[in-house]
Design a protein around this motif. Structure first.
Motif, PDB file in Angstrom:
ATOM      1  N   THR A   1       1.171  -0.843  -0.231  1.00 48.38           N
ATOM      2  CA  THR A   1       0.491  -0.596   0.295  1.00 48.38           C
ATOM      3  C   THR A   1       0.572   1.138   0.081  1.00 48.38           C
ATOM      4  OG1 THR A   1       0.234  -0.650   2.902  1.00 48.38           O
ATOM      5  CG2 THR A   1      -2.104  -0.933   1.170  1.00 48.38           C
ATOM      6  N   GLY A   2       1.980   1.224  -0.541  1.00 46.96           N
ATOM      7  CA  GLY A   2       2.515   1.872  -0.283  1.00 46.96           C
ATOM      8  C   GLY A   2       3.853   2.766   0.378  1.00 46.96           C
ATOM      9  N   PHE A   3       3.694   3.966   0.451  1.00 43.40           N
ATOM     10  CA  PHE A   3       4.889   4.710   2.081  1.00 43.40           C
ATOM     11  C   PHE A   3       4.505   5.612   1.322  1.00 43.40           C
ATOM     12  CE2 PHE A   3       7.872   1.034   0.074  1.00 43.40           C
ATOM     13  CZ  PHE A   3       7.910   0.323   1.136  1.00 43.40           C
ATOM     14  N   ARG A   4       4.714   6.726   3.043  1.00 40.44           N
ATOM     15  CA  ARG A   4       4.607   8.469   3.226  1.00 40.44           C
ATOM     16  C   ARG A   4       6.313   8.113   3.389  1.00 40.44           C
ATOM     17  NH1 ARG A   4       1.020   6.642   1.249  1.00 40.44           N
ATOM     18  NH2 ARG A   4      -1.655   7.506   2.005  1.00 40.44           N
ATOM     19  N   PRO A   5       6.517  10.622   2.997  1.00 44.13           N
ATOM     20  CA  PRO A   5       7.863  10.578   3.448  1.00 44.13           C
ATOM     21  C   PRO A   5       8.304  10.202   4.788  1.00 44.13           C
ATOM     22  CG  PRO A   5       6.557  12.353   2.019  1.00 44.13           C
ATOM     23  CD  PRO A   5       5.578  10.962   1.922  1.00 44.13           C
ATOM     24  N   ASP A   6       8.969  10.363   4.450  1.00 45.40           N
ATOM     25  CA  ASP A   6      10.158   9.902   6.214  1.00 45.40           C
ATOM     26  C   ASP A   6      10.645  11.041   6.407  1.00 45.40           C
ATOM     27  OD1 ASP A   6      11.137   8.462   8.031  1.00 45.40           O
ATOM     28  OD2 ASP A   6      12.366   7.938   7.269  1.00 45.40           O
ATOM     29  N   VAL A   7       9.400  11.850   7.119  1.00 42.92           N
ATOM     30  CA  VAL A   7      10.343  13.816   7.894  1.00 42.92           C
ATOM     31  C   VAL A   7       9.940  13.914   8.997  1.00 42.92           C
ATOM     32  CG1 VAL A   7      10.859  14.404   5.436  1.00 42.92           C
ATOM     33  CG2 VAL A   7       8.366  14.541   6.423  1.00 42.92           C
ATOM     34  N   ALA A   8       9.743  12.824   9.433  1.00 43.42           N
ATOM     35  CA  ALA A   8       9.474  12.947  11.175  1.00 43.42           C
ATOM     36  C   ALA A   8       9.764  13.983  12.125  1.00 43.42           C
ATOM     37  CB  ALA A   8       9.297  12.059  12.216  1.00 43.42           C
ATOM     38  N   TYR A   9      12.058  14.036  11.526  1.00 44.27           N
ATOM     39  CA  TYR A   9      12.082  15.097  12.256  1.00 44.27           C
ATOM     40  C   TYR A   9      12.089  16.354  11.667  1.00 44.27           C
ATOM     41  CZ  TYR A   9      14.860  14.425   8.038  1.00 44.27           C
ATOM     42  OH  TYR A   9      14.510  14.589   6.050  1.00 44.27           O
ATOM     43  N   LEU A  10      11.056  16.771  10.668  1.00 47.23           N
ATOM     44  CA  LEU A  10      10.857  18.489  10.896  1.00 47.23           C
ATOM     45  C   LEU A  10       9.333  18.177  11.188  1.00 47.23           C
ATOM     46  CD1 LEU A  10      11.557  18.236   6.767  1.00 47.23           C
ATOM     47  CD2 LEU A  10      12.869  19.247   8.503  1.00 47.23           C
ATOM     48  N   THR A  11       8.925  18.041  12.449  1.00 48.70           N
ATOM     49  CA  THR A  11       7.394  18.649  12.941  1.00 48.70           C
ATOM     50  C   THR A  11       7.769  19.440  13.980  1.00 48.70           C
ATOM     51  OG1 THR A  11       8.181  16.784  14.489  1.00 48.70           O
ATOM     52  CG2 THR A  11       6.375  15.905  12.890  1.00 48.70           C
ATOM     53  N   ASP A  12       9.332  19.933  14.146  1.00 55.54           N
ATOM     54  CA  ASP A  12       9.205  20.654  14.597  1.00 55.54           C
ATOM     55  C   ASP A  12       9.357  22.422  14.455  1.00 55.54           C
ATOM     56  OD1 ASP A  12       9.662  19.397  17.601  1.00 55.54           O
ATOM     57  OD2 ASP A  12      11.335  19.331  17.724  1.00 55.54           O
ATOM     58  N   THR A  13       9.526  22.010  12.738  1.00 56.01           N
ATOM     59  CA  THR A  13       9.186  23.323  12.110  1.00 56.01           C
ATOM     60  C   THR A  13       7.810  23.320  11.416  1.00 56.01           C
ATOM     61  OG1 THR A  13       9.632  22.239   9.826  1.00 56.01           O
ATOM     62  CG2 THR A  13      11.510  23.107  11.436  1.00 56.01           C
ATOM     63  N   ALA A  14       7.686  24.870  10.414  1.00 53.07           N
ATOM     64  CA  ALA A  14       6.247  24.614  10.023  1.00 53.07           C
ATOM     65  C   ALA A  14       6.482  24.000   8.765  1.00 53.07           C
ATOM     66  CB  ALA A  14       6.506  25.316  10.081  1.00 53.07           C
ATOM     67  N   ALA A  15       6.904  22.936   8.426  1.00 56.36           N
ATOM     68  CA  ALA A  15       7.150  22.263   7.227  1.00 56.36           C
ATOM     69  C   ALA A  15       6.829  21.448   6.454  1.00 56.36           C
ATOM     70  CB  ALA A  15       9.016  22.103   7.400  1.00 56.36           C
ATOM     71  N   VAL A  16       5.755  21.030   7.527  1.00 56.94           N
ATOM     72  CA  VAL A  16       4.805  19.291   6.976  1.00 56.94           C
ATOM     73  C   VAL A  16       3.925  20.128   8.127  1.00 56.94           C
ATOM     74  CG1 VAL A  16       6.650  17.891   7.537  1.00 56.94           C
ATOM     75  CG2 VAL A  16       5.760  18.538   9.864  1.00 56.94           C
ATOM     76  N   ASP A  17       2.868  19.018   7.608  1.00 59.37           N
ATOM     77  CA  ASP A  17       1.377  19.208   7.872  1.00 59.37           C
ATOM     78  C   ASP A  17       1.217  18.503   9.234  1.00 59.37           C
ATOM     79  OD1 ASP A  17       1.141  16.746   6.615  1.00 59.37           O
ATOM     80  OD2 ASP A  17      -0.108  17.780   5.041  1.00 59.37           O
ATOM     81  N   GLY A  18      -0.351  18.342   9.506  1.00 58.86           N
ATOM     82  CA  GLY A  18      -0.207  17.499  10.699  1.00 58.86           C
ATOM     83  C   GLY A  18      -0.126  15.679  10.118  1.00 58.86           C
ATOM     84  N   ARG A  19      -0.067  15.532   8.843  1.00 60.20           N
ATOM     85  CA  ARG A  19       0.251  14.250   8.625  1.00 60.20           C
ATOM     86  C   ARG A  19       2.008  14.225   8.688  1.00 60.20           C
ATOM     87  NH1 ARG A  19      -5.376  12.026   4.897  1.00 60.20           N
ATOM     88  NH2 ARG A  19      -6.439  12.564   6.663  1.00 60.20           N
ATOM     89  N   ASP A  20       2.188  14.821   8.627  1.00 60.26           N
ATOM     90  CA  ASP A  20       4.018  14.154   8.393  1.00 60.26           C
ATOM     91  C   ASP A  20       4.139  14.697   6.818  1.00 60.26           C
ATOM     92  OD1 ASP A  20       5.292  15.156  10.907  1.00 60.26           O
ATOM     93  OD2 ASP A  20       5.447  12.693  11.227  1.00 60.26           O
ATOM     94  N   ARG A  21       2.989  15.727   5.987  1.00 62.73           N
ATOM     95  CA  ARG A  21       3.226  15.891   4.076  1.00 62.73           C
ATOM     96  C   ARG A  21       4.128  16.711   4.288  1.00 62.73           C
ATOM     97  NH1 ARG A  21      -2.650  14.099   2.698  1.00 62.73           N
ATOM     98  NH2 ARG A  21      -3.136  15.854   4.017  1.00 62.73           N
ATOM     99  N   PRO A  22       5.228  17.384   3.678  1.00 62.99           N
ATOM    100  CA  PRO A  22       5.960  18.149   3.188  1.00 62.99           C
ATOM    101  C   PRO A  22       5.140  19.479   2.658  1.00 62.99           C
ATOM    102  CG  PRO A  22       7.006  16.365   2.884  1.00 62.99           C
ATOM    103  CD  PRO A  22       5.940  15.723   3.195  1.00 62.99           C
ATOM    104  N   LEU A  23       5.203  20.123   3.428  1.00 61.85           N
ATOM    105  CA  LEU A  23       4.710  21.294   2.264  1.00 61.85           C
ATOM    106  C   LEU A  23       5.746  22.386   1.635  1.00 61.85           C
ATOM    107  CD1 LEU A  23       2.843  22.953   5.670  1.00 61.85           C
ATOM    108  CD2 LEU A  23       2.134  21.616   4.140  1.00 61.85           C
ATOM    109  N   HIS A  24       5.479  22.350  -0.135  1.00 57.95           N
ATOM    110  CA  HIS A  24       6.214  22.681  -1.174  1.00 57.95           C
ATOM    111  C   HIS A  24       6.191  22.709  -2.364  1.00 57.95           C
ATOM    112  CE1 HIS A  24       6.666  18.817  -3.467  1.00 57.95           C
ATOM    113  NE2 HIS A  24       5.964  17.993  -2.116  1.00 57.95           N
TER     114      HIS A  24
END
Length: 345
Positions: A279-302
């Motif tokens: 069923t696929g994968f999601r971006p592995d960017v949990a280390y960015l959750t302390d910034t405003a870089a990702v949404d509530g599902r840890d998806r990059p805003l770019h």
């Protein structure tokens, strides 16, 4: 505290391509990767995985893939290629260093590792890719299943499943390849919400990727917008023939999981030994959750790999971030060039 110009998180194909492009532009990147050595996600893929693109379309910047350019390299060849590439990149690559979190500070970032190390960077590129976090959908009753549940990321080879009743959830390339391979030793069903879609690997004698390159769709920002619904399965004819022959069979997704079995759309209940979630994968960017870089599902805003919310932050290796080829070994170099060019402004 180390102070660096460009810090790249991830040392797989996306991170190495980013480092090479940075060096070619006179920058001095540092690459941090949690793995003990090079190869990125490739050492964790199933044994029989073969690239969908020929070797001539499967290279990182400055290093053609060795051997016959018309062949389709297997997993272990890609691992060897990435290992050799890592040794040639003139960058500071640090293995076994996992990034815990990134904090925006004045004039850049602080990158804190799991072991407590801190690096200061002017620019950060998140190149940990889109394949590090397996996606497990919420299926009715799945938590009650008495059999074995695994994600395709945990599958290696078919022998442990000999004689079992297996249901593979998903209709992408990995789902079909795993399903066909397993059907040689087990009773297997592929199950999806819609029809399987097929993409011939060769068209009028030319590989599909040759046509993508020739038409410009491979690198066009409009290419991904032409794809709607599920991603088609790239096939040389073998996989479609196997599914048509019922090895594996293809069915609409079950309505629910029930104890040691599943209930199909027609109401029939069947005992199942193993559920494989392709069923696929999601971006592995949990280390960015302390910034405003990702949404509530840890998806990059770019936008095309450049953060729209955090100046100085970019991404390389996200699926379709700029083109069809984004997140592939042939496309990460182009994306790295674009992202670093934008960040350096």
């Amino acid at each position: 505290m180390d102070v660096v110009e460009v810090l790249v998180v991830g040392g797989g194909q996306a991170g190495l391509a980013t480092a090479q492009v940075a060096v070619s532009r006179g920058l001095s990147p540092v690459v941090l990767d949690a793995s003990p050595g090079p190869g990125g996600s490739w050492p964790r893929y199933y044994d029989s995985l073969t690239l969908f693109s020929p070797a001539r379309f499967s290279s990182l910047p400055g290093a053609p893939f060795p051997g016959d350019p018309g062949r389709y390299p297997v997993r272990d060849e890609v691992i060897a290629y990435l290992s050799g590439y890592a040794g040639r990149v003139d960058a500071d690559v640090r293995w076994g260093v996992r990034v815990d979190h990134v904090v925006r500070v004045r004039d850049g970032f602080e990158v804190i590792t799991v072991r407590g190390g801190v690096l200061r960077a002017r620019l950060v590129v998140a190149a940990s890719g889109g394949f590090g976090r397996p996606y497990r959908p919420s299926l009715p009753g799945l938590e009650t299943f008495a059999g074995r549940v695994l994600h395709s990321a945990e599958y290696r080879e078919p022998s442990p499943f000999a004689g079992a009743r297996v249901v593979v959830v998903g209709g992408g390339n990995s789902a079909v390849q795993i399903g066909v391979e397993l059907a040689r030793v087990a009773r297997v069903s592929l199950t999806t919400r819609g029809p399987l879609r097929w993409q011939p690997q060769r068209i009028l004698g030319g590989d599909f990727h040759w046509w993508l390159t020739r038409t410009g769709l491979d690198s066009s920002r409009w290419g991904p917008r032409l794809v709607k619904g599920t991603v088609p399965v790239i096939d040389d004819g073998r996989y479609r023939a196997a599914v048509r022959a019922g090895r594996p069979d293809h069915r609409p997704v079950f309505t629910r999981v029930d104890g040691d079995g599943v209930v199909w759309a027609d109401g029939r209940r069947e005992r199942v030994d193993v559920l494989i979630l392709a069923t696929g994968f999601r971006p592995d960017v949990a280390y960015l959750t302390d910034t405003a870089a990702v949404d509530g599902r840890d998806r990059p805003l770019h936008e095309r790999g450049v953060s729209t919310t955090v100046p100085g932050l970019g991404y390389v290796g996200l699926e379709h971030q700029r083109s069809f080829a984004s997140a592939t070994i042939r496309g990460v170099g182009r994306d790295a060039g674009y992202v670093l060019g934008r960040l350096a402004r």
